[in-house]
Enzyme design. Structure first.
Site, mmCIF file in Angstrom:
data_model
loop_
_atom_site.group_PDB
_atom_site.id
_atom_site.type_symbol
_atom_site.label_atom_id
_atom_site.label_comp_id
_atom_site.label_asym_id
_atom_site.label_seq_id
_atom_site.Cartn_x
_atom_site.Cartn_y
_atom_site.Cartn_z
ATOM 1 N N SER A 93 -8.919 0.414 6.186
ATOM 2 C CA SER A 93 -9.269 1.770 6.628
ATOM 3 C C SER A 93 -9.545 2.593 5.382
ATOM 4 C CB SER A 93 -8.131 2.393 7.455
ATOM 5 O OG SER A 93 -6.972 2.572 6.653
ATOM 6 N N LEU A 107 -2.895 6.657 8.848
ATOM 7 C CA LEU A 107 -4.116 7.444 8.986
ATOM 8 C C LEU A 107 -5.350 6.711 8.468
ATOM 9 C CD1 LEU A 107 -2.907 10.984 7.801
ATOM 10 C CD2 LEU A 107 -3.114 10.138 10.156
ATOM 11 N N HIS A 118 -5.097 -3.147 4.707
ATOM 12 C CA HIS A 118 -3.807 -3.186 5.391
ATOM 13 C C HIS A 118 -3.235 -4.595 5.472
ATOM 14 C CE1 HIS A 118 -3.618 0.978 6.954
ATOM 15 N NE2 HIS A 118 -4.939 0.896 6.939
ATOM 16 N N LEU A 120 -4.280 -9.033 5.182
ATOM 17 C CA LEU A 120 -5.083 -10.259 5.068
ATOM 18 C C LEU A 120 -4.196 -11.393 5.567
ATOM 19 C CD1 LEU A 120 -7.130 -12.387 3.962
ATOM 20 C CD2 LEU A 120 -6.081 -12.071 1.723
ATOM 21 N N TYR A 164 -3.543 -11.831 -5.763
ATOM 22 C CA TYR A 164 -4.540 -10.760 -5.746
ATOM 23 C C TYR A 164 -5.156 -10.532 -7.121
ATOM 24 C CZ TYR A 164 -3.285 -9.796 -0.939
ATOM 25 O OH TYR A 164 -3.090 -9.912 0.414
#
Length: 225
Positions: A93, A107, A118, A120, A164
């Site tokens: 988002s 939000l 958010h 994976l 990551y």
């Protein structure tokens, strides 16, 4: 950790079959990437629940929150589909601050320039195949084609930081968000050099960014490790 060992862009393919001239073929693409929608929510949640419950005791996004983000900003999700089956996904988002705060869990900021990743997750039967890194690579390449997006951020547990990092994320420091007794590292990936999709990226069919209203959600990550 999984290592990307195949070409990240995979074109849709169909299996050869003995179909006589004039007959219609009913085949599914062997592999495709597409935005998710609310009809995918249950499949998404089943993969997420299996991936996270045993490790963290909770899911980053509950089912109603999955539906929420897939309603507000489906263009910031990506699903990997193989023969009609969801095998891995990302849900994101928009966010409008330099660092994540608790509000980032709930939000979607339609005018933000930061994509908050958010979650994976990869289906259990498809792990250890490098699908997590490949999906993240494709997702980041897709974000480069969104003019307003300047970076991607995520929060992860410490053991996922090396995963990551291999995808190009850099550590920003400790995240201000805690969930129950869990603390997180915040990581960032700069989106620079906005470019057109690569020549063989027609496997992805994404709409343009829209400006939906803000409504509740939540956050977290699980990699293909």
């Amino acid at each position: 950790m999984s290592v990307v060992g195949t070409t990240p862009f995979i074109k849709p393919m169909t299996s050869p079959s003995s179909v006589s001239p004039g007959q219609r073929r009913h085949t599914l693409p062997a592999s495709e990437f597409r935005p998710l929608n609310t009809q995918d929510a249950i499949s998404v949640f089943e993969i997420e629940r299996e991936a996270f419950i045993s490790v963290s005791g909770d899911c980053p996004l509950h089912l109603d929150e999955v539906r929420h983000f897939l309603t507000l900003c489906p263009e910031l999700s990506m699903g990997w589909i193989e023969e009609g089956r969801l095998v891995a996904f990302i849900i994101g988002s928009l966010w409008d601050q330099d660092r994540l705060t608790t509000d980032a869990l709930t939000l979607h900021k339609p005018h933000g320039s930061t994509v908050h990743v958010h979650v994976l997750a990869v289906h259990r039967t498809f792990r250890q195949q490098g699908k997590g890194p490949i999906l993240m690579w494709r997702y980041l390449q897709y974000l480069r084609c969104l003019p307003r997006v300047r970076r991607a951020v995520l929060m992860c547990e410490d053991f996922l930081v090396p995963f990551y990092r291999k995808s190009g994320f850099k550590v920003q420091g400790r995240c201000a968000i805690t969930v129950a007794n869990l603390s997180f590292t915040e990581m960032c990936y700069p989106i620079s050099g906005h470019a057109y999709m690569r020549r063989n990226s027609e496997a992805i069919r994404f709409p343009q960014l829209t400006s939906p209203l803000e409504r509740p959600g939540t956050a977290g990550e699980r990699a293909d490790t």
